[in-house]
Motif scaffolding. Structure first.
Motif, PDB file in Angstrom:
ATOM      1  N   ILE A  98      -9.246   3.403  -2.889  1.00 36.87           N
ATOM      2  CA  ILE A  98      -8.222   2.675  -3.174  1.00 36.87           C
ATOM      3  C   ILE A  98      -7.938   2.475  -4.662  1.00 36.87           C
ATOM      4  O   ILE A  98      -9.042   2.175  -5.151  1.00 36.87           O
ATOM      5  N   ARG A  99      -6.692   2.728  -5.265  1.00 33.38           N
ATOM      6  CA  ARG A  99      -6.760   2.295  -6.609  1.00 33.38           C
ATOM      7  C   ARG A  99      -5.845   1.038  -6.968  1.00 33.38           C
ATOM      8  O   ARG A  99      -4.892   0.866  -5.942  1.00 33.38           O
ATOM      9  N   LEU A 100      -6.058   0.491  -7.841  1.00 31.73           N
ATOM     10  CA  LEU A 100      -5.037  -0.659  -8.409  1.00 31.73           C
ATOM     11  C   LEU A 100      -5.173  -0.963  -9.711  1.00 31.73           C
ATOM     12  O   LEU A 100      -6.245  -0.411 -10.376  1.00 31.73           O
ATOM     13  N   ASP A 101      -4.023  -1.829 -10.183  1.00 29.51           N
ATOM     14  CA  ASP A 101      -4.072  -2.138 -11.459  1.00 29.51           C
ATOM     15  C   ASP A 101      -3.957  -3.590 -11.574  1.00 29.51           C
ATOM     16  O   ASP A 101      -3.309  -4.187 -10.663  1.00 29.51           O
ATOM     17  N   LEU A 113       0.932  -1.117  -0.058  1.00 26.98           N
ATOM     18  CA  LEU A 113      -0.056   0.150  -0.020  1.00 26.98           C
ATOM     19  C   LEU A 113       0.815   1.270   0.149  1.00 26.98           C
ATOM     20  O   LEU A 113       1.743   1.417   0.760  1.00 26.98           O
ATOM     21  N   SER A 114       0.750   2.260  -0.922  1.00 27.62           N
ATOM     22  CA  SER A 114       1.393   3.366  -1.017  1.00 27.62           C
ATOM     23  C   SER A 114       0.492   4.573  -1.363  1.00 27.62           C
ATOM     24  O   SER A 114      -0.365   4.384  -2.090  1.00 27.62           O
ATOM     25  N   ASN A 115       0.734   5.761  -0.456  1.00 28.78           N
ATOM     26  CA  ASN A 115      -0.423   6.682  -0.534  1.00 28.78           C
ATOM     27  C   ASN A 115       0.438   7.800  -1.373  1.00 28.78           C
ATOM     28  O   ASN A 115       0.018   8.962  -1.773  1.00 28.78           O
ATOM     29  N   THR A 116       1.487   7.340  -2.065  1.00 27.72           N
ATOM     30  CA  THR A 116       2.070   8.037  -3.087  1.00 27.72           C
ATOM     31  C   THR A 116       2.080   7.369  -4.531  1.00 27.72           C
ATOM     32  O   THR A 116       2.254   6.163  -4.249  1.00 27.72           O
ATOM     33  N   GLN A 117       2.091   8.200  -5.715  1.00 25.38           N
ATOM     34  CA  GLN A 117       2.380   7.297  -6.875  1.00 25.38           C
ATOM     35  C   GLN A 117       3.620   6.796  -7.051  1.00 25.38           C
ATOM     36  O   GLN A 117       4.307   7.774  -6.844  1.00 25.38           O
ATOM     37  N   GLN A 128       0.110  11.588 -13.874  1.00 24.31           N
ATOM     38  CA  GLN A 128       0.540  12.315 -12.471  1.00 24.31           C
ATOM     39  C   GLN A 128      -0.740  13.109 -11.904  1.00 24.31           C
ATOM     40  O   GLN A 128      -1.606  13.652 -12.697  1.00 24.31           O
ATOM     41  N   GLU A 129      -1.205  12.625 -11.023  1.00 29.54           N
ATOM     42  CA  GLU A 129      -2.242  13.065 -10.190  1.00 29.54           C
ATOM     43  C   GLU A 129      -2.163  13.638  -8.620  1.00 29.54           C
ATOM     44  O   GLU A 129      -1.176  13.096  -8.112  1.00 29.54           O
ATOM     45  N   TYR A 130      -3.011  14.494  -8.208  1.00 28.22           N
ATOM     46  CA  TYR A 130      -3.099  14.645  -6.817  1.00 28.22           C
ATOM     47  C   TYR A 130      -3.675  13.607  -6.173  1.00 28.22           C
ATOM     48  O   TYR A 130      -4.714  13.235  -6.328  1.00 28.22           O
ATOM     49  N   THR A 131      -3.009  12.902  -5.296  1.00 28.34           N
ATOM     50  CA  THR A 131      -3.260  11.637  -4.789  1.00 28.34           C
ATOM     51  C   THR A 131      -3.641  11.890  -3.228  1.00 28.34           C
ATOM     52  O   THR A 131      -4.001  10.691  -2.518  1.00 28.34           O
ATOM     53  N   ARG A 132      -4.134  12.880  -2.767  1.00 25.87           N
ATOM     54  CA  ARG A 132      -4.276  12.993  -1.357  1.00 25.87           C
ATOM     55  C   ARG A 132      -5.843  12.157  -1.176  1.00 25.87           C
ATOM     56  O   ARG A 132      -6.679  12.588  -1.806  1.00 25.87           O
ATOM     57  N   GLY A 133      -5.835  11.360  -0.100  1.00 29.91           N
ATOM     58  CA  GLY A 133      -6.995  10.633   0.175  1.00 29.91           C
ATOM     59  C   GLY A 133      -6.998   9.388  -0.558  1.00 29.91           C
ATOM     60  O   GLY A 133      -8.020   8.611  -0.398  1.00 29.91           O
ATOM     61  N   THR A 134      -6.049   9.138  -1.402  1.00 31.16           N
ATOM     62  CA  THR A 134      -5.706   7.857  -2.191  1.00 31.16           C
ATOM     63  C   THR A 134      -4.780   6.953  -1.731  1.00 31.16           C
ATOM     64  O   THR A 134      -3.663   7.488  -1.513  1.00 31.16           O
ATOM     65  N   VAL A 135      -4.811   5.785  -1.567  1.00 31.02           N
ATOM     66  CA  VAL A 135      -3.900   4.860  -1.285  1.00 31.02           C
ATOM     67  C   VAL A 135      -3.891   3.761  -2.658  1.00 31.02           C
ATOM     68  O   VAL A 135      -4.917   3.347  -3.271  1.00 31.02           O
ATOM     69  N   ILE A 160      -7.918  -4.385   3.947  1.00 32.80           N
ATOM     70  CA  ILE A 160      -7.382  -3.315   3.370  1.00 32.80           C
ATOM     71  C   ILE A 160      -8.337  -2.312   3.063  1.00 32.80           C
ATOM     72  O   ILE A 160      -8.085  -1.162   3.426  1.00 32.80           O
ATOM     73  N   LYS A 161      -9.658  -2.404   2.826  1.00 28.82           N
ATOM     74  CA  LYS A 161     -10.595  -1.550   2.551  1.00 28.82           C
ATOM     75  C   LYS A 161     -11.027  -0.841   4.061  1.00 28.82           C
ATOM     76  O   LYS A 161     -11.089   0.591   4.227  1.00 28.82           O
ATOM     77  N   GLN A 162     -10.978  -1.668   5.177  1.00 26.71           N
ATOM     78  CA  GLN A 162     -11.328  -1.223   6.343  1.00 26.71           C
ATOM     79  C   GLN A 162     -10.304  -0.528   6.894  1.00 26.71           C
ATOM     80  O   GLN A 162     -10.353   0.627   7.549  1.00 26.71           O
ATOM     81  N   HIS A 163      -8.980  -1.009   6.944  1.00 33.55           N
ATOM     82  CA  HIS A 163      -7.631  -0.025   7.089  1.00 33.55           C
ATOM     83  C   HIS A 163      -7.502   0.924   6.260  1.00 33.55           C
ATOM     84  O   HIS A 163      -7.292   2.191   7.034  1.00 33.55           O
ATOM     85  N   ALA A 164      -7.954   1.184   5.149  1.00 36.15           N
ATOM     86  CA  ALA A 164      -7.786   2.468   4.329  1.00 36.15           C
ATOM     87  C   ALA A 164      -8.714   3.505   4.848  1.00 36.15           C
ATOM     88  O   ALA A 164      -8.332   4.791   5.071  1.00 36.15           O
ATOM     89  N   GLU A 165     -10.062   3.017   5.139  1.00 39.77           N
ATOM     90  CA  GLU A 165     -10.851   3.916   5.866  1.00 39.77           C
ATOM     91  C   GLU A 165     -10.529   4.600   7.195  1.00 39.77           C
ATOM     92  O   GLU A 165     -10.795   5.576   7.539  1.00 39.77           O
ATOM     93  N   GLU A 166     -10.046   3.427   8.044  1.00 38.15           N
ATOM     94  CA  GLU A 166      -9.465   4.120   9.314  1.00 38.15           C
ATOM     95  C   GLU A 166      -8.340   4.905   9.242  1.00 38.15           C
ATOM     96  O   GLU A 166      -8.161   5.712  10.138  1.00 38.15           O
ATOM     97  N   GLN A 167      -7.525   4.831   8.077  1.00 42.70           N
ATOM     98  CA  GLN A 167      -6.540   5.819   8.010  1.00 42.70           C
ATOM     99  C   GLN A 167      -6.765   7.086   7.281  1.00 42.70           C
ATOM    100  O   GLN A 167      -5.862   7.865   7.029  1.00 42.70           O
TER     101      GLN A 167
END
Length: 173
Positions: free
Chosen positions: A136-139, A79-83, A93-100, A124-131
């Motif tokens: 959440i983005r993925l490929d 999990l990374s909160n930066t691209q 390239q995106e502004y990623t605040r609030g995205t993991v 992961i979904k629960q953890h992301a919300e708690e943080q």
């Protein structure tokens, strides 16, 4: 952190080799079935990068509560909160605040079919919300099985770029 019958925690540098081996074993299994997903991992050229990402605290490991200490992880993910460079390539390239960004979710072959991947995605979904993350983005490669897995977990396919499905899950807040 306990989640049902799982112990999920950030991986340490000492966990790095086990994580690399888990990812390579999954890549080899996929290749034996005709898939080229993660085949680049089999060359060993990514080992140092993965170990560096583990050292940066971006990888997690999961073990069944009944598992023996000091054993290889039952599963892993990043999990990374930066691209990372790959995210920029696919998403731009995106502004990623609030995205993991979720990467390299893998379950060890000896735990395949036990629903471990489902429990991890729920965590992961629960953890992301708690943080405090709202997305959440993925490929993933455009295989029907993977697409079905992420669809089932509420991820929305936004687009396909270079044969990779770009998925997003958004909190219900």
């Amino acid at each position: 952190m306990y989640y049902h019958d799982l112990i999920i925690e950030k991986a340490t540098t000492a966990d790095g080799p086990g994580i690399v081996e888990l990812l390579k074993s999954r890549a080899a299994d996929l290749k034996s079935k005709g898939s080229m997903q993660w085949s680049f991992l089999l060359t060993g050229q990514e080992d140092r990068e993965i170990l560096a990402l583990v050292s940066k605290g971006l990888f997690y490991k999961a073990a069944l509560e009944s598992g023996i200490q000091n054993q290889p992880p039952s599963a892993t993910f990043m999990l990374s909160n930066t691209q990372e460079e790959w995210d920029i390539h696919l998403w731009g390239q995106e502004y990623t605040r609030g995205t993991v960004y979720l990467h390299k979710l893998a379950v060890a072959l000896d735990h395949k079919g036990e629903g471990l991947g489902d429990r991890l995605v729920d965590w992961i979904k629960q953890h992301a919300e708690e943080q405090g993350y709202t997305k959440i983005r993925l490929d993933c490669v455009a295989s029907a099985q993977l697409r079905s897995f992420y669809d089932k977990h509420g991820f929305i396919l936004l687009k396909i770029v270079d044969d990779h499905c770009l998925y997003e899950w958004t909190t219900k807040r």
